[in-house]
Scaffold this motif. Sequence first.
Motif, PDB file in Angstrom:
ATOM      1  N   HIS A   1       3.289   4.816  -4.042  1.00  0.00           N
ATOM      2  CA  HIS A   1       2.078   4.495  -3.699  1.00  0.00           C
ATOM      3  C   HIS A   1       1.924   5.743  -2.505  1.00  0.00           C
ATOM      4  CE1 HIS A   1       1.474   0.404  -5.269  1.00  0.00           C
ATOM      5  NE2 HIS A   1       1.547   1.420  -6.320  1.00  0.00           N
TER       6      HIS A   1
ATOM      7  N   GLY B   1       0.663  -1.363   0.170  1.00  0.00           N
ATOM      8  CA  GLY B   1       0.124  -0.080  -0.156  1.00  0.00           C
ATOM      9  C   GLY B   1       0.806   1.223   0.021  1.00  0.00           C
TER      10      GLY B   1
ATOM     11  N   HIS C   1      -0.701   8.844  -2.256  1.00  0.00           N
ATOM     12  CA  HIS C   1      -1.870   8.912  -1.590  1.00  0.00           C
ATOM     13  C   HIS C   1      -1.276   9.346  -0.251  1.00  0.00           C
ATOM     14  CE1 HIS C   1      -3.699   6.521  -4.691  1.00  0.00           C
ATOM     15  NE2 HIS C   1      -2.824   5.478  -4.602  1.00  0.00           N
TER      16      HIS C   1
ATOM     17  N   THR D   1      -6.470  -0.428   1.639  1.00  0.00           N
ATOM     18  CA  THR D   1      -5.984   0.277   2.821  1.00  0.00           C
ATOM     19  C   THR D   1      -6.790   0.896   3.967  1.00  0.00           C
ATOM     20  OG1 THR D   1      -3.864   0.476   1.429  1.00  0.00           O
ATOM     21  CG2 THR D   1      -3.804   1.434   3.805  1.00  0.00           C
TER      22      THR D   1
ATOM     23  N   ALA E   1      -2.893  -3.476  -0.466  1.00  0.00           N
ATOM     24  CA  ALA E   1      -3.146  -2.827  -1.869  1.00  0.00           C
ATOM     25  C   ALA E   1      -2.689  -4.148  -2.848  1.00  0.00           C
ATOM     26  CB  ALA E   1      -2.265  -1.879  -2.130  1.00  0.00           C
TER      27      ALA E   1
ATOM     28  N   ASP F   1      -3.337   2.308  -0.893  1.00  0.00           N
ATOM     29  CA  ASP F   1      -4.191   2.728  -1.939  1.00  0.00           C
ATOM     30  C   ASP F   1      -5.523   3.341  -1.057  1.00  0.00           C
ATOM     31  OD1 ASP F   1      -5.894   0.717  -0.668  1.00  0.00           O
ATOM     32  OD2 ASP F   1      -5.860  -0.431  -2.489  1.00  0.00           O
ATOM     33  N   THR F   2      -6.506   3.938  -1.774  1.00  0.00           N
ATOM     34  CA  THR F   2      -7.480   4.497  -1.370  1.00  0.00           C
ATOM     35  C   THR F   2      -8.592   3.595  -1.008  1.00  0.00           C
ATOM     36  OG1 THR F   2      -8.163   5.041  -3.587  1.00  0.00           O
ATOM     37  CG2 THR F   2      -7.051   6.868  -2.270  1.00  0.00           C
ATOM     38  N   LYS F   3      -8.627   2.248  -1.286  1.00  0.00           N
ATOM     39  CA  LYS F   3      -9.635   1.441  -1.272  1.00  0.00           C
ATOM     40  C   LYS F   3      -9.428   0.306  -0.108  1.00  0.00           C
ATOM     41  CE  LYS F   3     -12.588  -2.121  -4.042  1.00  0.00           C
ATOM     42  NZ  LYS F   3     -12.700  -2.401  -5.515  1.00  0.00           N
TER      43      LYS F   3
END
Length: 282
Positions: free
Chosen positions: A124, A96, A128, A102, A240, A98-100
């Motif tokens: 990443h 990670g 983010h 994590t 991620a 990520d925006t989903k």
Amino acid sequence: MQPKIIAIIMLMLVLTSCGHPVEPAPTATVSAPIAENQPIEGPTPVSASAPTPTQAPVVIGPALSVSQAYNIKEHVTYSGARSNQKKVVALTFDDGPDTKYTDQILNLLKKQNITATFFVIGEHAAAHKDVMKRIISAGHEIGNHSWSHSDLTKLDEQQLEAEIDKTDEIIQSLTNQPTTLLRPPYGALTQQVVEYAEKSHKIVNWSVDSRDWEGISTERILQNIKKEVKPGAIILQHSAGGKNGNLSNTVQALPQIIAYLKEHGYQFVTVSNLISQNVPTQ
């Protein structure tokens, strides 16, 4: 009678000269061992060959001495102390942020009041920063997982340094302190990687691989952890990536993993606390 005696003696001399002479046995030698590939743990095993020492005959005997290969495993932390007095484990999450996934993992950890260690990919983290700040503000630990998830064993010296240093820089810019942990992608190491990484990091792999990155079921993830977990375990999961970019299995399995470990008396700590034995008593 004298001629007969002489004849017998002559005959005996002829017969003894017919035997085959025995050659002296050669000196027993053994070649110094050649370093074999170090065993690599991780999703995609990659050969991490130690340099091959020069072969030299060594005479077998009491004072036998052979060259020792560079032992990469001696430079890697796979787990904490195996102490039943302090049944602790460290949950770790790679690749990670990520925006989903994590964010979902952070929600679950917050609900359970658990701190974990996130080994982040530099590019990443740079993309983010808000998620990174959330990881940090929740008290989780951050480790270096390279800039682009390249196999560090296949890079030249300049590329290797960039992968590690750039990630350190982005982490420090967000945490205001350097990270002291590094997990090489795929767990792959060579002597060159170890020697550079050890200048400022402790190299940390894992003792339990959930295999969540394979896209396996929640049930199988839980089985993998149940099979291998012991006090001091460092458990590998991901926040991620995953097969086809899908880590819903990890998110679904995490509450069950936490429930199982709590039920069996385990407490959760960061990797640094685990390996320093700075862990709470039960």
